[in-house]
Write an enzyme that holds these catalytic residues in place. Structure first.
Site, PDB file in Angstrom:
ATOM      1  CG  ASP A  65       1.928  64.038  30.657  1.00 45.84           C
ATOM      2  OD1 ASP A  65       1.922  64.437  31.833  1.00 45.84           O
ATOM      3  OD2 ASP A  65       2.318  62.912  30.338  1.00 45.84           O
ATOM      4  N   GLY A 177       8.993  72.228  40.375  1.00 48.17           N
ATOM      5  CA  GLY A 177       9.520  70.937  39.945  1.00 48.17           C
ATOM      6  C   GLY A 177      11.038  70.932  39.796  1.00 48.17           C
ATOM      7  CG  ASP A 179      11.489  75.231  36.707  1.00 47.93           C
ATOM      8  OD1 ASP A 179      11.605  74.519  35.700  1.00 47.93           O
ATOM      9  OD2 ASP A 179      10.519  75.994  36.897  1.00 47.93           O
ATOM     10  CE  LYS A 197       9.371  76.768  33.481  1.00 47.20           C
ATOM     11  NZ  LYS A 197       8.811  76.053  34.614  1.00 47.20           N
TER      12      LYS A 197
HETATM   13  P1  IMP Z   1       3.056  67.824  34.561  1.00 43.27           P
HETATM   14  O1  IMP Z   1       2.946  67.202  33.221  1.00 43.27           O
HETATM   15  O2  IMP Z   1       2.925  69.313  34.531  1.00 43.27           O
HETATM   16  O3  IMP Z   1       2.188  67.147  35.578  1.00 43.27           O
HETATM   17  O4  IMP Z   1       4.558  67.586  35.060  1.00 43.27           O
HETATM   18  C1  IMP Z   1       5.113  66.291  35.180  1.00 43.27           C
HETATM   19  C2  IMP Z   1       6.407  66.358  35.962  1.00 43.27           C
HETATM   20  O5  IMP Z   1       7.386  67.112  35.266  1.00 43.27           O
HETATM   21  C3  IMP Z   1       6.287  66.970  37.351  1.00 43.27           C
HETATM   22  O6  IMP Z   1       7.195  66.287  38.213  1.00 43.27           O
HETATM   23  C4  IMP Z   1       6.738  68.387  37.143  1.00 43.27           C
HETATM   24  O7  IMP Z   1       7.297  68.931  38.315  1.00 43.27           O
HETATM   25  C5  IMP Z   1       7.769  68.224  36.035  1.00 43.27           C
HETATM   26  N1  IMP Z   1       7.743  69.408  35.175  1.00 43.27           N
HETATM   27  C6  IMP Z   1       6.892  69.649  34.153  1.00 43.27           C
HETATM   28  N2  IMP Z   1       7.129  70.847  33.615  1.00 43.27           N
HETATM   29  C7  IMP Z   1       8.145  71.365  34.338  1.00 43.27           C
HETATM   30  C8  IMP Z   1       8.805  72.622  34.267  1.00 43.27           C
HETATM   31  O8  IMP Z   1       8.502  73.515  33.465  1.00 43.27           O
HETATM   32  N3  IMP Z   1       9.801  72.802  35.166  1.00 43.27           N
HETATM   33  C9  IMP Z   1      10.153  71.865  36.086  1.00 43.27           C
HETATM   34  N4  IMP Z   1       9.547  70.702  36.209  1.00 43.27           N
HETATM   35  C10 IMP Z   1       8.549  70.446  35.320  1.00 43.27           C
END
Ligand code: IMP
Length: 217
Positions: A65, A177, A179, A197
């Protein structure tokens, strides 16, 4: 013991493979993201649910997460990053932070591992780069593991990774997301190759810690 990365996103499994010598497969399972104000609680609950769901002998699960934490906004959107991305949108979050002059930020990732067994009382992994700033969160990470052993529910081990940066105008077409609005070392994460990355990312750093520990498990 075989290892399954619990995600609906195949890209995350490719990242994990780089750290785990090919020793992991995807478990395409959408675990319930419980409402909580820290990543640790969400990841730990997800790992327990996924471990029960996978239902294969000698199989461990790994859940992650992650979120974007803007320091001048008290860590917002943090654990609410997905919801805020879907509602407000990445560009709007970036614009608000820049207008408020709140550009210092970091990504943080919590990996939660569960194989149904308990863990020896070894020191918890601590993200040294964020020591001090994230200490409360790291202490919570320990508490999640210890509490659950005491309660007799499924023990979970947590690994934390983070990467510092700042919020900038969107640049780059890669990644996902937030980035494009997150710059680290002069490049947004969306301007980096997947390998670049992965080498510096919050998820990569958490995976590196996990891989070290898992090699001895
Ligand atoms: P999740 O935990 O992967 O579901 O991400 C939760 C939130 O954080 C989502 O809105 C993702 O787009 C954002 N997020 C998580 N990891 C990244 C990343 O490496 N780059 C950009 N956004 C991230």
């Amino acid at each position: 013991m075989s290892l399954r990365y619990v995600t609906t996103n195949e890209g995350k499994v490719d990242e994990a493979l780089e750290y785990l010598d090919g020793d992991v497969r995807q478990f395409d399972y959408d675990y319930t993201e419980i409402q909580a104000d820290d990543l640790e609680t969400v990841a730990a609950a997800g790992a327990r649910e996924a471990f029960r769901a996978v239902g294969e002998p000698d199989t461990a699960v790994l859940v992650d997460d992650a979120g974007l934490f803007i320091e001048g906004f008290d860590g917002f959107p943090g654990p609410y990053s997905s919801y805020v991305e879907e509602t407000l949108g990445v560009d709007q979050v970036g614009r608000l932070a820049r207008e408020a002059g709140a550009t210092r930020a970091y990504f943080r990732c919590v990996l939660a591992y569960c194989d149904g067994e308990s863990f020896a009382a070894t020191p918890e992994p601590v993200d040294r780069e964020r020591r001090g700033q994230d200490l409360a969160a790291d202490e919570r990470a320990v508490a999640v593991t210890d509490d659950t052993v005491a309660e007799g529910t499924l023990p979970v081990k947590l690994f934390v990774g983070s990467v510092p940066g700042r919020i900038v105008e969107p640049r780059g077409d890669g990644g996902f997301g937030y980035d494009p609005v997150f710059e680290h070392d002069g490049q947004t994460l969306a301007e980096m190759s997947a390998a670049e990355k992965n080498a510096i990312s919050h998820r990569g750093r958490a995976l590196a810690k996990f891989a070290d520990w898992y090699a001895d498990r």
